[in-house]
Design an enzyme around this catalytic site. Structure first.
Site, PDB file in Angstrom:
ATOM      1  CD  GLN A 206       4.611  -2.051  -0.405  1.00 19.97           C
ATOM      2  OE1 GLN A 206       5.270  -1.058  -0.555  1.00 19.97           O
ATOM      3  NE2 GLN A 206       3.610  -2.357   0.587  1.00 19.97           N
TER       4      GLN A 206
ATOM      5  NE  ARG B 216       7.282  -2.567  10.330  1.00 16.49           N
ATOM      6  CZ  ARG B 216       8.002  -3.433  10.274  1.00 16.49           C
ATOM      7  NH1 ARG B 216       9.278  -3.183   9.860  1.00 16.49           N
ATOM      8  NH2 ARG B 216       7.697  -4.517  10.822  1.00 16.49           N
ATOM      9  CB  CYS B 217       1.557   3.445   9.350  1.00 12.13           C
ATOM     10  SG  CYS B 217       0.210   4.622   8.625  1.00 12.13           S
TER      11      CYS B 217
ATOM     12  CD  GLU C  90       1.888  -1.817   8.214  1.00 16.62           C
ATOM     13  OE1 GLU C  90       2.674  -1.263   8.414  1.00 16.62           O
ATOM     14  OE2 GLU C  90       1.686  -3.030   7.407  1.00 16.62           O
TER      15      GLU C  90
END
Ligand code: CDP
Length: 807
Positions: A238, A385-386, A761
């Site tokens: 990522q 996802r945050c 997110e």
């Protein structure tokens, strides 16, 4: 070259497919036809395959490793152990959190599935046979999976390498299994407010351990070209540039001799931010063998060993007046980090941005302390996802608000309404140190309540309770409310770095003579649609159609340096860099247009896709014409070409927010739930592509549903992972996924060049408390205050049983 076709302004805007357009995703042509190029699709001549011998024990001494039988397995070429890596100094590696982690077991193992030896073979089947043949003798040690027990005076010492070191990367350590204490806010003032408050609600809120579950697990292909001294590393990264720098620092290979490529990586969700043993071992194996080496996890490896998320025990106290005005918030977190501290957080924030836990509320005073603890579990602590522990913070405050509403015997929507930060208070300085850039919470909240007919729902719920008590129904109705505020877009560099690497981001644009362009960015899409939306930002900035702009990310040899994609930082940081680079292009284009039109620069104004002479609309030059002239006309005082690069260090983060309402039916006898309605209002400032935003919200809400209603990484007391397969680890299918209603308000960020905030997110951050609050709300009338997620059918049944509802 001329382009003078008469076409209306509206048509010109339409043609660009710029910001605000529902442009179709350009990525989907390849994804929907099975033409994605994932890491495991990479096949190089002579490529070998490496895989791990993993520990069956959660805590054990490694007495001996015998490779002899494995080396006789046909196809097995090498078996690497810590002893082989030690002379290279590669048997341990730095973690993103300033700790260090064993690459291969060095004397002992600290979690089940830990990497013990790396078997290199001609293919994955031979590697699997080799793994079976490696003989490892273990001596079991006492296991600690409970972070509170890990801090007991007589708890076993987990990290023997740190014994006697009472200072870690984040300050003093209080115990041999303690990692750090991180404090924010004013303890004395907060405790004084709580001591004298009319009402105090106190609760332990647990956000269980879970795990991102990307389509493709982690993996890489390392290829060392010994002739040219060049290492190419394809992988599920990522943050490809950060990986390049870290590989260079660890291996000693100069950075210009390393090329890191992230192809299509099948989702990341934070799982692919960290550095894993597989990357190090593949590089070493490629250097040793001179051949490319691939390592790809299987699903069990992924769930059991790569970065977990959450595992926060959050003790809260919230104080209020009798009328419901919140006067103070106190929070202590016990953070279970597993065997190594491998959290992916900016250096100065060992608990991420958890100090956003005052949420959407105007809380005058607050105090937060986080204690990080080692246990015999897999390391990680990533932003699934945050944005860096923001989902834990949102869950905490949104549960505390519900509990306070019970304590006050007040409606939870009204309690929120009277405590929201008001529109005129922005930019708002929170008690725990943030400057919220913009917001209009009341407008969003009223819109949400109206959309679901909140008052009607409450009446229906009251009737349902009455019917239940009268024996007319066995189903309860829960109304799950959430208003969340996120903090996304790390930098600024002055506050945010990872391992010393500043968290700016970048965009480089090259306009071609015929008026098309290529833009390269330091971020990397894992499915979010960057190729679609970044081209839209540029289209609006430089007046060339998005369809004429290629967006490229993920190759460190071509893309400018950036810190990658996670925590919704792409739009706030790289999106801003894109707009700024576009503006540099436009500034040069203006000079070219002025020369072409024989006017002064200041006599021109920008109009969608062209510079027009002020007061003479028939005299203009389109961007396409300007691009051609930039390369082919000798313009006095100007270099040929039309290119720009921007490295953008954001002045602040962005603070998207949202109002979510979940209406849930619960069958008391089976624990089965049904989501009757889910309304999600998001405010992410300027919306680049509403269709992509809607897709992001649907995906994030579905992951939130998974986490709240069933997904967990659970251990038994021996440290055996009980949920390491997709038979046990809940991933929702279309069957479980409800219908979502999406909505929005638009409150632009005042400091972002186009006013955009992140969104990817938000649905997870807001979704988890909305689902969980619905479950709690269904049982509120029967006395439920707090119950731990995930709310699977069995646990919901147990809540009902515990409340005596089974008669
Ligand atoms: O960093 P990441 O890509 O995960 O998250 P993001 O910046 O929130 O963007 C997710 C997707 O939504 C990207 O394709 C963005 O361009 C898009 N987006 C948008 O269209 N409008 C916004 N205001 C924010 C994001």
């Amino acid at each position: 070259m001329t382009d003078q076709t008469p076409i209306s302004r509206e048509e010109r805007v339409e043609k660009l497919k710029g910001v605000g357009s529902e442009r179709k995703r350009v990525e989907d042509a390849r994804f929907t036809q099975g033409k994605g190029n994932y890491v495991d699709d990479i096949k190089l001549p002579g490529m070998l395959f490496g895989d791990f011998v993993r520990s069956p024990y959660a805590h054990a001494r490694v007495v001996s490793i015998n490779k002899d039988a494995a080396l006789k397995v046909p196809g097995v070429l090498a078996v690497l152990t810590a002893a082989d890596l030690a002379p290279l100094g590669l048997h341990w590696m730095p973690t993103l959190a300033g700790d260090k982690q064993m690459v291969l077991a060095d004397g002992k193992v600290l979690f089940q599935g830990q990497e013990v030896a790396f078997v290199v073979a001609t293919d994955r089947y031979a590697a699997a046979d080799g793994i079976e043949a490696v003989e490892v003798e273990y001596e079991e040690l006492p296991v600690v999976v409970d972070p509170f027990k890990a801090l007991a005076p007589d708890a076993p010492v987990l990290r023997e390498d740190l014994e006697g070191k009472m200072t870690g990367a984040h300050g003093p350590r209080k115990h041999h299994n303690h990692i750090f204490t991180w404090e924010q806010g004013d303890q004395a003032a907060t405790e004084a407010v709580i001591a004298s408050a009319d009402v105090v609600a106190e609760e332990m809120v647990y956000y269980h351990r879970t795990h991102p579950c990307p389509l493709e697990p982690c993996g890489c292909v390392a290829s060392m070209d010994k002739v040219n001294g060049k290492l190419t590393l394809w992988g599920t990264f990522q943050a490809p540039h950060a990986i390049r720098t870290v590989v260079s620092l660890i291996s000693g290979i100069e950075e210009h001799n390393i090329r890191v490529i992230s192809p299509d990586i099948g989702g990341g969700f934070g799982n692919k931010v960290g550095a894993y043993s597989g990357y190090v071992c593949s590089v070493v194996a490629s250097i040793v063998t001179g051949k490319p080496v691939k390592w790809i996890e299987d699903r069990m490896d992924n769930l059991m060993t790569t970065a977990f998320a959450r595992d926060y025990w959050m003790k809260g106290r919230i104080a209020a007046t009798k009328e419901g005005k919140i006067t103070g918030l106190w929070c202590h977190v016990t953070a279970d980090h597993g065997g190594f501290d491998a959290c992916a957080d900016p250096t100065k924030f060992p608990a991420g941005f958890f100090n956003i836990c005052t949420g959407s509320y105007d809380i005058p005073v607050a105090y937060l302390a986080v204690d990080g603890v080692y246990t015999n579990k897999a390391p990680g602590g990533v932003a699934y996802r945050c944005s860096f522990r923001v989902t834990e913070a949102a869950y905490f405050i949104e549960r505390m608000i519900e509990i306070l509403a019970i304590e006050l015997n007040m409606d939870a929507a009204e309690l929120r309404r009277i405590n929201f930060i008001r529109k005129e208070q922005f930019p708002y300085h929170s008690a725990l140190g943030w400057e919220y850039d913009s917001g209009d919470y009341h407008t969003a909240w009223e819109k949400a309540l109206k959309a679901v007919d909140y008052e009607g729902l409450r009446k229906e719920q009251a009737q349902r309770v009455a019917d239940f008590k009268a024996g007319k129904t066995r189903k309860l109705l829960g109304i799950g409310l959430t208003h969340f505020t996120e903090i996304v877009g790390a930098g600024p560099v002055k506050n945010c770095d990872i391992l010393g690497l500043g968290m700016f981001d970048s965009c480089e644009i090259r306009i071609h003579p015929t008026g098309s362009a290529i833009a390269r960015l330091g971020t990397i899409s894992q499915g979010q649609g960057h190729a679609t939306t970044f081209a839209q930002i540029l289209a609006s900035e430089i007046g060339l159609p998005a369809d004429s702009i290629t967006v490229e990310e993920g190759d460190t040899d071509t893309a400018p340096y950036g810190l990658g994609t996670y925590g919704s930082r792409s739009t706030p940081v790289a999106g801003a860099a894109t707009a700024m680079a576009g503006r540099k292009i436009r500034a040069k284009a203006q000079m070219i247009a002025a020369w072409l039109l024989e006017v002064h620069d200041n006599d021109l104004e920008w109009d969608v896709d062209r510079f027009v002479v002020k007061g003479a609309p028939e005299r203009f030059k389109t961007m396409k014409e300007i691009a051609f002239a930039a390369y082919n006309q000798a313009i006095p005082g100007l270099e040929p070409g039309l290119e720009a690069v921007s490295y953008y260090d954001p002045p602040n983060m962005t603070y998207p927010f949202g109002a979510y309402i979940c209406v849930m039916e619960i069958d008391v006898d089976t624990g089965v739930h049904e989501i009757r309605q889910f309304y999600a209002l998001d405010d992410c400032g300027t919306r680049i592509n509403p269709m992509i935003i809607e897709g992001q919200v649907h995906g994030g809400l579905t992951e939130a549903l998974a986490i709240a209603m069933g997904q967990e990484i659970a251990y038994d007391e021996l440290g055996n992972c009980k949920t390491g397969t997709l038979m046990d680890f809940f991933v929702p299918t279309a069957w479980e996924t409800p219908h979502y209603t999406t909505d929005h308000t638009t409150t632009p960020s005042p400091h972002h060049p186009i006013g955009a905030k992140g969104v990817g997110e938000s649905p997870n951050v807001g979704g988890v408390p909305a689902f969980s609050n619905a479950v709690h709300d269904a049982f509120r009338a029967f006395g439920l205050r707090q119950s731990h997620m995930p709310h699977d059918h069995w646990r919901i049944w147990k809540i009902a049983n515990g409340l005596g509802l089974h008669g």
